[in-house]
Design an enzyme around this catalytic site. Sequence first.
Site, mmCIF file in Angstrom:
data_model
loop_
_atom_site.group_PDB
_atom_site.id
_atom_site.type_symbol
_atom_site.label_atom_id
_atom_site.label_comp_id
_atom_site.label_asym_id
_atom_site.label_seq_id
_atom_site.Cartn_x
_atom_site.Cartn_y
_atom_site.Cartn_z
ATOM 1 N N GLU A 1 -3.721 7.111 -4.332
ATOM 2 C CA GLU A 1 -3.316 5.858 -4.989
ATOM 3 C C GLU A 1 -3.301 6.676 -6.349
ATOM 4 O O GLU A 1 -2.467 5.770 -7.204
ATOM 5 C CB GLU A 1 -4.883 5.073 -5.487
ATOM 6 C CG GLU A 1 -5.114 3.354 -6.120
ATOM 7 C CD GLU A 1 -4.496 2.720 -5.542
ATOM 8 O OE1 GLU A 1 -4.508 1.816 -6.345
ATOM 9 O OE2 GLU A 1 -3.838 2.701 -4.318
ATOM 10 N N HIS B 1 -1.011 -0.283 -10.257
ATOM 11 C CA HIS B 1 -1.744 -1.553 -8.786
ATOM 12 C C HIS B 1 -2.372 -2.509 -9.793
ATOM 13 O O HIS B 1 -3.861 -3.296 -9.236
ATOM 14 C CB HIS B 1 -2.858 -1.022 -8.786
ATOM 15 C CG HIS B 1 -3.287 -1.588 -7.132
ATOM 16 N ND1 HIS B 1 -4.394 -0.773 -5.250
ATOM 17 C CD2 HIS B 1 -3.246 -2.875 -7.080
ATOM 18 C CE1 HIS B 1 -3.864 -2.047 -4.790
ATOM 19 N NE2 HIS B 1 -3.859 -2.800 -4.867
ATOM 20 N N ARG C 1 1.069 -0.714 -0.058
ATOM 21 C CA ARG C 1 0.247 0.043 0.452
ATOM 22 C C ARG C 1 0.880 1.090 -0.436
ATOM 23 O O ARG C 1 2.085 1.201 0.757
ATOM 24 C CB ARG C 1 -1.447 -0.357 1.383
ATOM 25 C CG ARG C 1 -2.453 -0.934 1.059
ATOM 26 C CD ARG C 1 -3.143 -1.243 0.151
ATOM 27 N NE ARG C 1 -4.557 -1.950 -0.067
ATOM 28 C CZ ARG C 1 -3.753 -2.418 -0.632
ATOM 29 N NH1 ARG C 1 -3.170 -3.443 -1.027
ATOM 30 N NH2 ARG C 1 -5.356 -3.853 -0.239
#
Length: 339
Positions: free
Chosen positions: A278, A297, A250
């Site tokens: 993100e 991701h 993360r």
Amino acid sequence: MHPTTDNRPTLLLAMGPGVDERLLTPAHRTLLTHLAHTDPHLVAHDLTAPDPRAAAALAEAEILLTCWGATPLTAEVLARAPRLQAVVHAAGSVKHHITDACWERGLRVTSAAAANALPVAEYTLAAILFAGKGVLRSAQQYASLRTDHAWLEESADWGNHRRTIGIVGASRIGRRVVELLSPFDFEILLYDPYVKTPPPGTELTGLDDLCARSTVVSVHAPQLPSTRHMIGAAQLAAMPDGTTLINTSRGSLVDEAALLPHLVSARLHAILDVTDPELPHPDSPLWTLPNVLLTPHVAGSLGNELHRMADQALEEVARYAHGEPFAEEVRASDLQRSA
């Protein structure tokens, strides 16, 4: 592993719109009807919405088969599911939809985190090997030069022979990365405050020592309040020149503000599948720095890899139907130290 008809539990699919179409093959849906009383094409996208079919199925469901985008199972939702006994999650972390009310209710929970760990570990292995070979740098330079070049002279500090690889976190993914690295000629350092006996072929050490000795540092710790910015200014400064930082966990585990100066100066390299936020700001240097590989991701399950998670989830449904314990049961206490 098909139970008899009388023993089949009732099951409802609950996940975000379109997820089931990517997760389940026709064979999976057929198998579901053998394992449980269910409509394999009825998917509850929002368990709080006034959908009569989904509400009726929820009232009868003994199992929820969930995936990404599942509705949080609050006390209000659970009140509409009086027969619910188990949640089988066909993905990794259950933190976004398993609430305290689920544990208070005594629900059994399982997840396909083990299946989802495999592609992340494979991505990490590729990233480690490419980092050692200087693939990103050489590819960009080759495209720029478009001519012969003294690559042997340029690559004096490249190669994967006896590199020191630092693994931060002995999670499912971290342990799988260690296993995948075992055939190679690496020295593997591991940092995890909860591990007392290191896996074979690894040396257990402190985080600062790991950062100071490694030429590649790969982050696999869970996102917890205690792990926020665990790779911070001190750890980054300790890394030798040319070290590659890999983050597939993360974004919050790395202090991005402290990392950027090291990347802008090209002292460090980075392979980042996750960032904080993100989606980096449009003006972030991460988009254009030649020593940064930024991916959206994608290390976790994608495409046909989702079918592996479905396989594991259906195996757990079969175990439940046979009165057997889950192979990958999740307990409330697990979530204090896992993603």
